[in-house]
Write an enzyme that holds these catalytic residues in place. Structure first.
Site, mmCIF file in Angstrom:
data_model
loop_
_atom_site.group_PDB
_atom_site.id
_atom_site.type_symbol
_atom_site.label_atom_id
_atom_site.label_comp_id
_atom_site.label_asym_id
_atom_site.label_seq_id
_atom_site.Cartn_x
_atom_site.Cartn_y
_atom_site.Cartn_z
ATOM 1 N N GLN A 102 102.129 -38.209 34.321
ATOM 2 C CA GLN A 102 102.775 -39.522 34.308
ATOM 3 C C GLN A 102 101.725 -40.618 34.475
ATOM 4 O O GLN A 102 102.025 -41.793 34.362
ATOM 5 C CB GLN A 102 103.782 -39.619 35.459
ATOM 6 C CG GLN A 102 104.908 -38.606 35.386
ATOM 7 C CD GLN A 102 105.683 -38.548 36.706
ATOM 8 O OE1 GLN A 102 106.569 -39.356 36.958
ATOM 9 N NE2 GLN A 102 105.343 -37.598 37.549
ATOM 10 N N VAL A 104 98.482 -43.087 34.018
ATOM 11 C CA VAL A 104 97.945 -43.850 32.892
ATOM 12 C C VAL A 104 96.440 -44.074 33.055
ATOM 13 O O VAL A 104 95.825 -44.791 32.277
ATOM 14 C CB VAL A 104 98.671 -45.216 32.759
ATOM 15 C CG1 VAL A 104 100.165 -45.025 32.515
ATOM 16 C CG2 VAL A 104 98.440 -46.111 33.983
ATOM 17 N N ASP A 105 95.834 -43.452 34.095
ATOM 18 C CA ASP A 105 94.447 -43.794 34.448
ATOM 19 C C ASP A 105 93.377 -43.041 33.668
ATOM 20 O O ASP A 105 92.187 -43.360 33.761
ATOM 21 C CB ASP A 105 94.232 -43.613 35.962
ATOM 22 C CG ASP A 105 94.570 -42.201 36.465
ATOM 23 O OD1 ASP A 105 94.443 -41.237 35.693
ATOM 24 O OD2 ASP A 105 94.957 -42.074 37.645
ATOM 25 N N HIS A 120 103.557 -41.586 30.113
ATOM 26 C CA HIS A 120 103.737 -43.031 30.346
ATOM 27 C C HIS A 120 102.622 -43.882 29.747
ATOM 28 O O HIS A 120 102.409 -45.011 30.188
ATOM 29 C CB HIS A 120 103.882 -43.298 31.854
ATOM 30 C CG HIS A 120 105.132 -42.698 32.444
ATOM 31 N ND1 HIS A 120 105.310 -42.475 33.784
ATOM 32 C CD2 HIS A 120 106.279 -42.284 31.843
ATOM 33 C CE1 HIS A 120 106.510 -41.931 33.995
ATOM 34 N NE2 HIS A 120 107.113 -41.808 32.827
ATOM 35 N N CYS A 128 99.986 -54.454 19.933
ATOM 36 C CA CYS A 128 100.444 -55.786 19.497
ATOM 37 C C CYS A 128 101.965 -55.784 19.368
ATOM 38 O O CYS A 128 102.548 -54.921 18.713
ATOM 39 C CB CYS A 128 99.800 -56.133 18.155
ATOM 40 S SG CYS A 128 100.440 -57.663 17.453
ATOM 41 N N CYS A 152 96.655 -59.999 13.575
ATOM 42 C CA CYS A 152 97.740 -60.935 13.239
ATOM 43 C C CYS A 152 97.902 -62.075 14.243
ATOM 44 O O CYS A 152 98.754 -62.945 14.040
ATOM 45 C CB CYS A 152 99.059 -60.169 13.094
ATOM 46 S SG CYS A 152 99.843 -59.766 14.666
ATOM 47 N N ASN A 215 101.930 -31.446 47.431
ATOM 48 C CA ASN A 215 102.172 -32.826 47.869
ATOM 49 C C ASN A 215 102.118 -32.845 49.406
ATOM 50 O O ASN A 215 102.660 -31.933 50.037
ATOM 51 C CB ASN A 215 103.574 -33.268 47.384
ATOM 52 C CG ASN A 215 103.759 -34.770 47.368
ATOM 53 O OD1 ASN A 215 103.416 -35.460 48.328
ATOM 54 N ND2 ASN A 215 104.306 -35.288 46.279
#
Ligand code: BJW
Ligand code: ZN
Length: 248
Positions: A102, A104-105, A120, A128, A152, A215
């Site tokens: 999950q 994004v790093d 994610h 864009c 654009c 965890n």
């Protein structure tokens, strides 16, 4: 110290051919990347759910971009930790191995993992809004915020998935199948409250696969886990790998 739970988890993994791993922000915590929820997991005093949304972005693109630029800035020079290293090495240890994240790093990739299934998106990607052009861009800071599309002139947004948005369907499809077929799913460092990602844990359990949770605290789906390994992943995963008897 070798606990009974660790031994049980190592035996499950050693006897399995099809493994999937689902990671969340906790796997990067020991690299110094803050998690979303808990005491540090707020943005300007609001839950991240209220801000990480297309509506929030359209209402104030600059404000949202400042949030992402700050996170991009803090990620520069951040290194993967021993938890990422183990998960990257495991790709050579099983007949089938899927690393689903999950996050994004990009730290799994930096640790050497390839074919990472990013549910994610990625914080280093930019898209864009006008023409849909996507590009990888590691510029920090951007000369001007919000960035504009060179093709654009349209407004660009971070290439991540916000609340209310669909996950990349091709990635989700592969991840869902991997969760369905996994003999063991290792769930690392996620609160397991965000769907459909958290639903993958339920998919594996429903199809008879075993779930190992790594965890320090129980996640929302801890009750589904066959084995719960309580501790930071940078400590637990290397110990688990050492016990597995596979060349990780
Ligand atoms: C350690 C540690 C250490 C600490 N070692 N561990 C079903 C039921 C209810 C709601 C929904 C549902 N299905 C869909 C929804 C809606 C929504 C949702 O899930 N809402 C719930 C929160 C209620 N989902 C969506 O909107 C998703 N899209 C979707 O469903 O599309 C279909 C659709 C579209 C339109 C209409 C209807 C349906 C999209 C979700 C996108 C999530 N995006 C974010 C932001 C990404 C960009 C960014 O980075 O800014 O993703 S939110 C944020 O949460 C981020 C994370 O990937 C995600 C999960 O967080 P994670 O990784 O679990 O982090 P934390 O902080 O929560 O937990 C950290 C854990 O680490 C803790 O457990 C610690 O204990 C642990 N830890 N130190 C190991 N050292
Ligand atoms: Zn464009």
């Amino acid at each position: 110290m070798v606990t009974e739970a660790l031994t049980q988890a190592a035996a499950l993994l050693a006897g399995a051919r099809r493994i999937a791993v689902l990671t969340g922000a906790g796997v990067s915590a020991e690299s110094g990347v803050p998690t979303f929820r808990g005491s540090g997991g707020l943005w300007e005093g609001r839950p991240v759910e209220e801000v990480a949304s297309p509506q929030g972005f359209l209402a104030d693109p600059l404000r949202v971009w400042r949030f992402y630029e700050e996170r991009r800035r803090k990620l520069v020079g951040v290194r993967p930790n021993p938890g990422h290293d183990v998960l990257a090495r495991w790709q050579g240890c099983f007949e089938e191995y899927h690393l689903i994240t999950q996050n994004v790093d990009g730290l799994h990739q930096l640790a050497g993992a390839d074919r990472v299934l990013e549910l994610h998106g990625n914080i280093w990607r930019v898209r864009c809004l006008a023409c849909g052009r996507e590009r990888d861009d590691r510029t920090v800071p951007f000369p001007e915020l919000p960035p504009r599309c060179a093709a654009c002139g349209g407004l660009e947004r971070p290439g991540v998935v916000w609340f209310g948005e669909f996950l990349p369907q091709d990635v989700l499809q592969i991840a869902s199948q991997a969760a369905e077929e996994a003999e063991v799913l290792v769930v690392v460092g996620t609160s397991a409250v965000v769907y459909p990602a958290a639903g993958l844990v339920e998919v594996t359990a429903r199809h008879g696969g075993k779930v190992i949770e790594v965890n320090p605290d129980p996640s929302a789906l801890a009750h589904v886990a066959t084995v719960q390994l309580r501790g930071p992943s940078g400590d637990v995963l290397p110990r688990l790998a050492a016990l597995m008897g596979k060349p990780a």
